[in-house]
Structure formats: structure tokens, C-alpha cells
Design a protein around this motif. Structure first.
Motif, PDB file in Angstrom:
ATOM      1  N   ARG A   1       0.802  -1.229   0.000  1.00  0.00           N
ATOM      2  CA  ARG A   1       0.000   0.000   0.000  1.00  0.00           C
ATOM      3  C   ARG A   1       0.842   1.291   0.000  1.00  0.00           C
ATOM      4  NH1 ARG A   1      -3.003  -3.712   2.951  1.00  0.00           N
ATOM      5  NH2 ARG A   1      -5.028  -4.144   2.038  1.00  0.00           N
ATOM      6  N   TYR A   2       2.133   1.185  -0.241  1.00  0.00           N
ATOM      7  CA  TYR A   2       2.949   2.402  -0.338  1.00  0.00           C
ATOM      8  C   TYR A   2       2.443   3.291  -1.470  1.00  0.00           C
ATOM      9  CZ  TYR A   2       6.969   5.474  -1.115  1.00  0.00           C
ATOM     10  OH  TYR A   2       7.780   6.576  -1.274  1.00  0.00           O
ATOM     11  N   THR A   3       2.241   2.700  -2.651  1.00  0.00           N
ATOM     12  CA  THR A   3       1.831   3.490  -3.802  1.00  0.00           C
ATOM     13  C   THR A   3       0.438   4.081  -3.603  1.00  0.00           C
ATOM     14  OG1 THR A   3       3.143   1.981  -5.166  1.00  0.00           O
ATOM     15  CG2 THR A   3       1.680   3.483  -6.313  1.00  0.00           C
ATOM     16  N   ALA A   4      -0.451   3.323  -2.953  1.00  0.00           N
ATOM     17  CA  ALA A   4      -1.795   3.844  -2.680  1.00  0.00           C
ATOM     18  C   ALA A   4      -1.725   5.028  -1.725  1.00  0.00           C
ATOM     19  CB  ALA A   4      -2.663   2.740  -2.092  1.00  0.00           C
TER      20      ALA A   4
ATOM     21  N   TYR B   1      -2.566   6.022  -8.560  1.00  0.00           N
ATOM     22  CA  TYR B   1      -3.705   5.138  -8.254  1.00  0.00           C
ATOM     23  C   TYR B   1      -3.740   3.962  -9.225  1.00  0.00           C
ATOM     24  CZ  TYR B   1      -6.106   8.032  -4.741  1.00  0.00           C
ATOM     25  OH  TYR B   1      -6.452   8.702  -3.597  1.00  0.00           O
ATOM     26  N   THR B   2      -3.467   4.229 -10.503  1.00  0.00           N
ATOM     27  CA  THR B   2      -3.451   3.153 -11.493  1.00  0.00           C
ATOM     28  C   THR B   2      -2.346   2.144 -11.172  1.00  0.00           C
ATOM     29  OG1 THR B   2      -4.316   4.630 -13.209  1.00  0.00           O
ATOM     30  CG2 THR B   2      -3.196   2.618 -13.944  1.00  0.00           C
TER      31      THR B   2
ATOM     32  N   LEU C   1      -9.171   1.255  -6.148  1.00  0.00           N
ATOM     33  CA  LEU C   1      -8.085   2.111  -6.631  1.00  0.00           C
ATOM     34  C   LEU C   1      -8.289   2.487  -8.096  1.00  0.00           C
ATOM     35  CD1 LEU C   1      -5.163   0.248  -4.863  1.00  0.00           C
ATOM     36  CD2 LEU C   1      -6.003   2.538  -4.316  1.00  0.00           C
ATOM     37  N   THR C   2      -8.824   1.574  -8.878  1.00  0.00           N
ATOM     38  CA  THR C   2      -9.124   1.871 -10.281  1.00  0.00           C
ATOM     39  C   THR C   2     -10.180   2.966 -10.384  1.00  0.00           C
ATOM     40  OG1 THR C   2      -8.576  -0.401 -10.930  1.00  0.00           O
ATOM     41  CG2 THR C   2      -9.930   0.895 -12.457  1.00  0.00           C
TER      42      THR C   2
ATOM     43  N   ASN D   1      -8.880  11.169 -13.377  1.00  0.00           N
ATOM     44  CA  ASN D   1      -8.701  11.392 -14.829  1.00  0.00           C
ATOM     45  C   ASN D   1      -9.851  12.182 -15.396  1.00  0.00           C
ATOM     46  OD1 ASN D   1      -6.192  10.160 -15.244  1.00  0.00           O
ATOM     47  ND2 ASN D   1      -7.111   8.109 -15.316  1.00  0.00           N
ATOM     48  N   THR D   2     -11.069  11.907 -14.911  1.00  0.00           N
ATOM     49  CA  THR D   2     -12.244  12.640 -15.369  1.00  0.00           C
ATOM     50  C   THR D   2     -12.147  14.125 -14.964  1.00  0.00           C
ATOM     51  OG1 THR D   2     -13.644  10.681 -15.234  1.00  0.00           O
ATOM     52  CG2 THR D   2     -14.753  12.817 -15.246  1.00  0.00           C
TER      53      THR D   2
END
Length: 382
Positions: free
Chosen positions: A332-335, A354-355, A370-371, A378-379
Motif C-alpha cells: 500500500r505504499y503506492t496507494a 492510483y493506477t 483504486l481503479t 482522470n475525469t
């Protein structure tokens, strides 16, 4: 009589402990107790015993002796056990505690210790444990058999490691719910039982932590199984009775001034439970408790969680600065980096993170969450 499965499971460790104390090796004793439980399921509805525990002790002891007599190669052990006192009611507190220690013996792998604890202390069947862990029943049976053989030669009168027992129970709790067994509820039941056998502030700390986490269970996912972050959970669905009990248990443990990691984790959970809304969370105090946890454990995962809390208390850039020295391969580091980067205002970078985090997720629910976060940003940035 309606058979009380919870009563049977609650009696299991005391009965098993008595057999082992009287000379039965662990593997044979555990088999005999399981046979006695099957007999109880058959007999009790029509002919309930006045003393359920005494009935199980007697039945299990007889089944053990029958099995012993049936094997000529074990004749010498039969001679030994027949010299032991006759079965009957006995205090189970010490035996129960030693059984917890035995099932969490350092010679066992964590998965074997969990399986053996659920079988010998929890009284669950091999099928129930296999379903809970999503493995074939023969695979679980082999795992339990190997674990029983491993601990069969361990002396039953040696002191055990409370910390190891608590780690095993926490592993059970974190499995949550699967099959027809609610493992989170089962872990709470076993920890309550342990608390009656040992007066230890960390046992209380773990029980408080479990209750406080379990109190939020109904609000953690949507009806279709999607994860709901803590800040977005419907707090009216939290179990206030469990929170009240958990906080009371925690306060009594902290008053003993023997702080341990489960008490510190429970204190953090209590602060979340105490906040009427996410915006009213006392993040500075949570950071202080994470500082205590770092001092107790020096765990990189704790440092990661502290970085997120610091980002809430002192701003996202402070959180990112605390995150930077840590290993980016941590779970979960990247999250966490994505969340803090979004809080810092860089939506494009946060969406990419997140991706990336979704690709590293260990569960479908986490990956989907996360997706969705990446798509949302992005939206917005588009």
C-alpha cells in the motif's frame, strides 16, 4: 434440547487440556476430543447431560483409551495412562492457557498455527476451516495433521509466548468472513476466552482493537462488495455497543501503564470511533500514538500509516516527506502516495499512482477501489 454449538466450541480447549495433562499426546487427545464432540451432537439433543464438560471429558478419555488399546504398538503408553486419575470435572484455566501457547508454538508456521488454533482451541471442523481459508479439505487436513505431529512432543508445562498467541489470533481476525464461519467473530470469542485465562494488558488491548474494528464492519463495503473508505463510511451504522465495550477495556488496560503495540493500535481505533465525523478526527493525537507504535515496533508499515496520519494533521506535503524515506515496495505504499499526492493538488500524478497501486493490489475489492479513484481523477483533470 437444542444443541448449542458455541457451548461445545467453548468447552473444547478445557477438555483437550485435561486429556493432555493426564498423559495423552496432543495428536491422539485432539482426535479423541473431536470424536467426543461428534458423539455429543448425536446424544445431547435427546439426552442432555447435567455437566456438559464432565460428560465430554469422560467421553473423550474413553475414546482415547479405546484408541490406545486398539494398537498393540502403544501398549506401554496404555499402561501409563491407565495409572492416571479417572476422568471428571477439573479446573481448565491453566490447561486452556497452555493450549493456546501450544497451538501458537514457534516451531509452527503462521498458517499452521492458525489452523491448529481454530481446530483445537476453537473447536471448528476441518471442513469449516478449509472453507474459511478457501482451500480443499484434504489440504487443510494434512496441514492440521502435520501441525499436531509437530507439537505432540512439546512439554505441556512450559511457559508460552503471549505475543505469539496474540499474533495468531490477530491473523484469524483479519481473515474476516468466508464459508459458514465468521472468523472475525470467532477470533473475538477466542480472545475473550484467553482474557479469562490470563491477566495481561496486551490481551485486553487486542480484544479492544478487535471490538473497535468489528464495530465498523457493516459500513466498510457497499451491498455489491465495493470498499468504502473510513472517511466516507456511514457512522450511524457503527456498532456503538461494541465501541463502548472496546473503549472501556482499552482504558482499563492503559491504566496499568504497560503499553504494548495492540493497546496503541486500539487507541488509534478508539480515536477514529470517537470522532462524530471524519472532519472532526483528532489527527494530531493519532500521530502521537503512531509515534508510540514506531517506538514499540520500528515497523515500516507503521511508519507508512504514520505518514498518512501526518498528512492529515500537518498537510499532505508533510505526509509525503515522511513517506519518501520508506521502501516503495511496502504494501500500500503506492496507494498512500497517491492519496497524499491528490491531497497536495497534483491530480495527474495522483491518477497515475492510483493506477499503479491498482496493479499491485492483493484483492479484487482493493483493485477495483483504486481503479475507480484513478478514473475519478482522470475525469476531473480531463
Amino acid at each position: 434440547m437444542t444443541l448449542d454449538a458455541t457451548l461445545l466450541r467453548g468447552l473444547t480447549p478445557g477438555v483437550l487440556g485435561i486429556l493432555v495433562r493426564r498423559g495423552a499426546d496432543f495428536a491422539a487427545a485432539e482426535d479423541a476430543v473431536q470424536d467426543a464432540l461428534v458423539e455429543a451432537v448425536r446424544v445431547w439433543p435427546a439426552n442432555p447431560p447435567r455437566d456438559p464438560k464432565g460428560w465430554l471429558v469422560t467421553a473423550a478419555w474413553r475414546k482415547f483409551l479405546d484408541a490406545t488399546r486398539s494398537e498393540a504398538a502403544r501398549r506401554r503408553r496404555e499402561d501409563h495412562v491407565e495409572d492416571q486419575p479417572p476422568p471428571g470435572e477439573a479446573s481448565s484455566t491453566d490447561d486452556t492457557l497452555q493450549l493456546y501457547f501450544l497451538c501458537a508454538h514457534p516451531s509452527l508456521t503462521p498458517s499452521s498455527a492458525v489452523a491448529l488454533t481454530l481446530r483445537a482451541v476453537g473447536g471448528l471442523t476441518t471442513r469449516q476451516i478449509a472453507e474459511a481459508y478457501l482451500v480443499p479439505e484434504p489440504t487443510m487436513a494434512q496441514r492440521i495433521s502435520r501441525a499436531k505431529r509437530t507439537v505432540s512432543g512439546v512439554r505441556f508445562d512450559q511457559p508460552g509466548d503471549v505475543a505469539t498467541v496474540l499474533r495468531v489470533l490477530y491473523l484469524v481476525f483479519n481473515e474476516g468472513y468466508s464459508g459458514d464461519v465468521d472468523l472475525a467473530a470467532e477470533a473475538i470469542r477466542l480472545t475473550r476466552q484467553l482474557a479469562t485465562a490470563i491477566d495481561h494488558p496486551e490481551v485486553s488491548g487486542l480484544l479492544a482493537l478487535m471490538l473497535l474494528h468489528h464495530a465498523r464492519r457493516a459500513s466498510r463495503t457497499t451491498p455489491d462488495g465495493a470498499l468504502v473508505p473510513l472517511a466516507e463510511q456511514d457512522r450511524t451504522r457503527w456498532d456503538t455497543a461494541a465501541i463502548t465495550e472496546g473503549v472501556a477495556i482499552l482504558r482499563a488496560a492503559l491504566a496499568r501503564d504497560r503499553l504494548g503495540e495492540f493497546q496503541a493500535q486500539a487507541a488509534i481505533a478508539a480515536l477514529h470511533a470517537d470522532a462524530p465525523t471524519a472532519g472532526e478526527t483528532d489527527w494530531p493525537q493519532i500521530v502521537e500514538w503512531y509515534d508510540e507504535l514506531v517506538a514499540l515496533t520500528d515497523s515500516p508499515v507503521v511508519r507508512l500509516n504514520r505518514a498518512v496520519a501526518l498528512g492529515e494533521a500537518d498537510g499532505a506535503r508533510a505526509g509525503l516527506a515522511a513517506l519518501a524515506p520508506l521502501d516503495d515496495t511496502l504494501p500500500r505504499y503506492t496507494a498512500a502516495s497517491a492519496y497524499l499526492t491528490e491531497r497536495a493538488g497534483d491530480l495527474t500524478a495522483a491518477a497515475a499512482l492510483y493506477t499503479e497501486a491498482a496493479g499491485r493490489a492483493t484483492s479484487t475489492a482493493e483493485r477495483d477501489h483504486l481503479t475507480r479513484q484513478a478514473a475519478r481523477l482522470n475525469t476531473r483533470s480531463g
